[in-house]
Design an enzyme around this catalytic site. Structure first.
Site, PDB file in Angstrom:
ATOM      1  N   LYS A 270      -2.767  -2.149   5.567  1.00 17.29           N
ATOM      2  CA  LYS A 270      -3.316  -1.187   4.499  1.00 17.29           C
ATOM      3  C   LYS A 270      -4.540  -0.754   5.366  1.00 17.29           C
ATOM      4  O   LYS A 270      -5.246  -1.559   5.898  1.00 17.29           O
ATOM      5  CB  LYS A 270      -3.549  -2.135   3.416  1.00 17.29           C
ATOM      6  N   ASP A 281      -2.325  -9.648  -5.897  1.00 16.31           N
ATOM      7  CA  ASP A 281      -1.079  -9.338  -5.662  1.00 16.31           C
ATOM      8  C   ASP A 281      -0.164 -10.469  -6.186  1.00 16.31           C
ATOM      9  O   ASP A 281       1.219 -10.210  -6.154  1.00 16.31           O
ATOM     10  CB  ASP A 281      -0.585  -8.788  -4.388  1.00 16.31           C
ATOM     11  N   ASP A 340       4.757  -2.509   3.704  1.00 16.21           N
ATOM     12  CA  ASP A 340       3.889  -2.717   2.645  1.00 16.21           C
ATOM     13  C   ASP A 340       4.733  -2.759   1.216  1.00 16.21           C
ATOM     14  O   ASP A 340       3.825  -2.921   0.087  1.00 16.21           O
ATOM     15  CB  ASP A 340       2.759  -1.729   2.689  1.00 16.21           C
ATOM     16  N   ARG A 344       8.941  -5.375  -3.785  1.00 18.69           N
ATOM     17  CA  ARG A 344      10.310  -5.333  -4.108  1.00 18.69           C
ATOM     18  C   ARG A 344      11.287  -6.099  -3.380  1.00 18.69           C
ATOM     19  O   ARG A 344      12.224  -6.447  -4.042  1.00 18.69           O
ATOM     20  CB  ARG A 344      10.592  -3.594  -4.197  1.00 18.69           C
TER      21      ARG A 344
HETATM   22  N1  BES Z   1       0.626  -4.698  -4.012  1.00 16.27           N
HETATM   23  C1  BES Z   1       0.888  -3.156  -3.670  1.00 16.27           C
HETATM   24  C2  BES Z   1       0.728  -2.141  -4.909  1.00 16.27           C
HETATM   25  C3  BES Z   1      -0.678  -2.114  -5.701  1.00 16.27           C
HETATM   26  C4  BES Z   1      -1.496  -0.967  -5.258  1.00 16.27           C
HETATM   27  C5  BES Z   1      -1.102  -3.081  -6.571  1.00 16.27           C
HETATM   28  C6  BES Z   1      -2.595  -0.886  -5.615  1.00 16.27           C
HETATM   29  C7  BES Z   1      -2.351  -2.972  -7.281  1.00 16.27           C
HETATM   30  C8  BES Z   1      -3.135  -2.013  -6.658  1.00 16.27           C
HETATM   31  C9  BES Z   1       2.096  -3.113  -3.299  1.00 16.27           C
HETATM   32  O1  BES Z   1       2.681  -3.901  -2.508  1.00 16.27           O
HETATM   33  C10 BES Z   1       2.325  -1.754  -2.317  1.00 16.27           C
HETATM   34  O2  BES Z   1       1.632  -1.889  -1.063  1.00 16.27           O
HETATM   35  N2  BES Z   1       2.889  -0.520  -2.579  1.00 16.27           N
HETATM   36  C11 BES Z   1       2.983   0.513  -1.803  1.00 16.27           C
HETATM   37  C12 BES Z   1       4.470   1.106  -1.850  1.00 16.27           C
HETATM   38  C13 BES Z   1       4.647   2.022  -0.776  1.00 16.27           C
HETATM   39  C14 BES Z   1       4.543   1.606   0.766  1.00 16.27           C
HETATM   40  C15 BES Z   1       6.078   2.353  -0.927  1.00 16.27           C
HETATM   41  C16 BES Z   1       2.375   1.573  -2.612  1.00 16.27           C
HETATM   42  O3  BES Z   1       1.993   1.496  -3.784  1.00 16.27           O
HETATM   43  O4  BES Z   1       1.464   2.354  -1.785  1.00 16.27           O
HETATM   44 ZN    ZN Z   2       2.102  -5.722  -2.801  1.00 18.75          ZN
HETATM   45 MN    MN Z   3       2.190  -3.705  -0.457  1.00 19.42          MN
END
Ligand code: BES
Ligand code: ZN
Ligand code: MN
Length: 488
Positions: A270, A281, A340, A344
């Site tokens: 990230k 998280d 990331d 899931r």
């Molecule tokens: N934990 C994050 C989602 C998240 C983002 C929670 C902002 C709280 C605030 C999750 O693990 C993630 O990184 N999701 C990605 C998925 C993508 C790579 C398909 C996302 O949402 O960017």
């Molecule tokens: Zn996450």
């Molecule tokens: Mn993530």
């Protein structure tokens, strides 16, 4: 903080501050006539003036001439047509904030008479508001010396609200504990110690507790959970809590919570900006822990199992990588396109394992799953998906009752093929379109025919900006919602 109740009429309550709620556009409610008389008509006087109309969010402090209460705090409820329990919660919290700013630590709230809402409901919501608005994360820094600790909230109603208030306190306390877990920095909540926190709670409340460590997870074939955790020096855990009341038969309800103790994104790292927020998280797991605590303390009559996959998503020489293919617990193969999209992946194993082992009558998961959900709904509602209308509607109605609102998104089969992979059964990332929905569709592949609902709490679990009863940081979102749903 102590929450107590009384049958005393508003004009006779002894406290430092008395909170009087006032609707907009209807004049002074007759319920406050007696108080007004005792304090020499200052309420009528204030309402006749230009400063206070009873609008939502408005407050006005009035010093009293006598010794009844040191001061009155008028709080606006807005127009009656738009009144609901969430308006009431926020009004109570605003009134308490005002009274505290002015140095009161014993505050009384006489419950108003409002069509369509009984005193019990109002007392529950007021108790929640009082406890949740007083919450601060104080583990590593003491309160400043000038800070006035709220010592007592006194709720007054003509009927007996003691039992309802007591129950609400337990739920609010569990919410505050969940908030503490979310606010804990990630160096102090690796998967092992977070599991230990859950164990301590289970011992205190009498819940059954089981922990599946990395070794056991390997034997079982929880390979998706293991893959996400393999980049961290502390291996993943699957924590299981069980509340089984005497004589419970049939099938349990299972609640599952995403427990990524820190999400760096892994090899698909990230950006640095706000990465620290990813300590939150594990908010899904915190909601499950808090709910299990509340159910135990309330002696709830429903059989419920809480399942939380805990892992730390780190980059490093051992980390899983984009292009990896994982054979999940149920045999489904997962192509990793983006490390990331780890939530899931851990949930895939947790859901499949829970469905196989418990054959639940229904399963609900909570996860800070996608940034796309934050984009779609912000912080005012969590995203809801599911394969059963009755289950979804029950959750929506508990959301409305508790102010932890849900908004349903489609889980149509048209979306299903978006998570197909060329080289495996599913892929863990499906691009930008409908990002919140495709994440849910991925999860759907792991619950078979079980009645299932998924709550994406990415926008509601952790706040950048405070609301009247939620300070910045962890909200404990889901504890009140699930407890309400599971105890009705
Ligand atoms: N934990 C994050 C989602 C998240 C983002 C929670 C902002 C709280 C605030 C999750 O693990 C993630 O990184 N999701 C990605 C998925 C993508 C790579 C398909 C996302 O949402 O960017
Ligand atoms: Zn996450
Ligand atoms: Mn993530």
């Amino acid at each position: 903080m102590k929450v107590s109740t009384t049958n005393a009429p508003a004009a006779e309550i002894q406290a430092e501050a008395l909170i009087l709620t006032i609707p907009e556009g209807t004049g002074k409610p007759t319920s406050w006539d007696a108080v007004d008389a005792v304090v020499g008509g200052i309420v009528s006087e204030a309402l006749a003036g230009p400063g206070f109309q009873g609008k939502r969010g408005q407050t006005l402090a009035l010093s009293t001439p006598g010794n009844h209460c040191r001061e009155l705090v008028l709080v606006g409820l807005g127009i009656p047509e738009e009144f609901d329990l969430e308006v009431w919660r926020r009004a109570v919290a605003n009134g308490i904030a005002k009274a505290r700013q002015r140095g009161s630590s014993k505050i009384a709230v006489p419950l108003p008479e409002i069509d369509g809402h009984d005193s019990e409901e109002l007392s529950i919501a007021a108790t929640e508001a009082a406890i949740l608005t007083s919450y601060r994360y104080r583990e590593f820094k003491a309160a400043p010396p000038e800070f006035v600790e709220l010592k007592e909230i006194l709720l007054a109603a003509p009927v007996n609200i003691a039992a309802a208030t007591m129950r609400a306190q337990k739920v609010a306390d569990a919410t505050c504990w969940a908030r503490d877990l979310v606010n804990t920095p990630s160096n102090m909540k690796r998967p092992d110690s977070l599991a230990e926190n859950a164990r301590e709670m289970a011992v205190e409340t009498g819940l059954e507790f089981e922990i599946i460590d990395s070794g056991k997870a390997q034997q079982l074939g929880l390979n998706a959970l293991l893959a996400v955790g393999q980049g961290s020096s502390v291996g993943p855990r699957l924590v299981i809590l069980e509340h089984r009341p005497m004589g419970a038969t049939g099938q349990p309800t299972v609640i599952v919570g995403k427990g990524i103790t820190f999400d760096t994104g892994g090899i698909s790292l990230k950006p640095a900006q706000k990465m620290g927020d990813m300590k939150a998280d594990m908010s899904g797991a915190a909601a499950v822990f808090g709910t299990m605590q509340a159910l135990a303390n309330l002696d709830a009559q429903r059989w419920v199992v809480g399942v939380t996959p805990l892992a730390e998503n780190m980059p490093g020489s051992q980390a899983y990588r984009p292009s990896d293919i994982i054979r999940a617990y149920d045999g489904t193969t997962i192509e990793v396109l983006n490390t990331d999209a780890e939530g899931r992946v851990v949930l895939a194993d947790a859901l499949a394992y829970a469905c196989k082992r418990y054959e639940p009558c229904r399963i609900v998961d909570l996860a800070t799953l996608t940034g796309a959900c934050v984009v779609a709904l912000g912080s005012h509602a969590a995203g809801l998906m599911g394969n059963n209308d009755e289950l979804c509607n029950a959750l929506i109605s508990s959301g409305n009752a508790t102010g932890e609102r849900l908004w349903r998104l489609p889980a149509w089969s048209a979306y299903d093929k978006l998570v197909d992979s060329e080289v495996a059964n599913v892929r863990n990332s499906a691009g930008r379109a409908a990002g919140v929905v495709t994440a849910g569709m991925f999860l759907k592949r792991f619950v078979g025919n079980t009645s299932w609902a998924h709550l994406d709490i990415a926008g509601t679990a952790f706040l950048e900006k405070a609301t009247p009863y939620q300070p910045r940081g962890g909200t404990g979102f889901g504890v009140r919602l699930l407890t309400h749903w599971l105890s009705t």
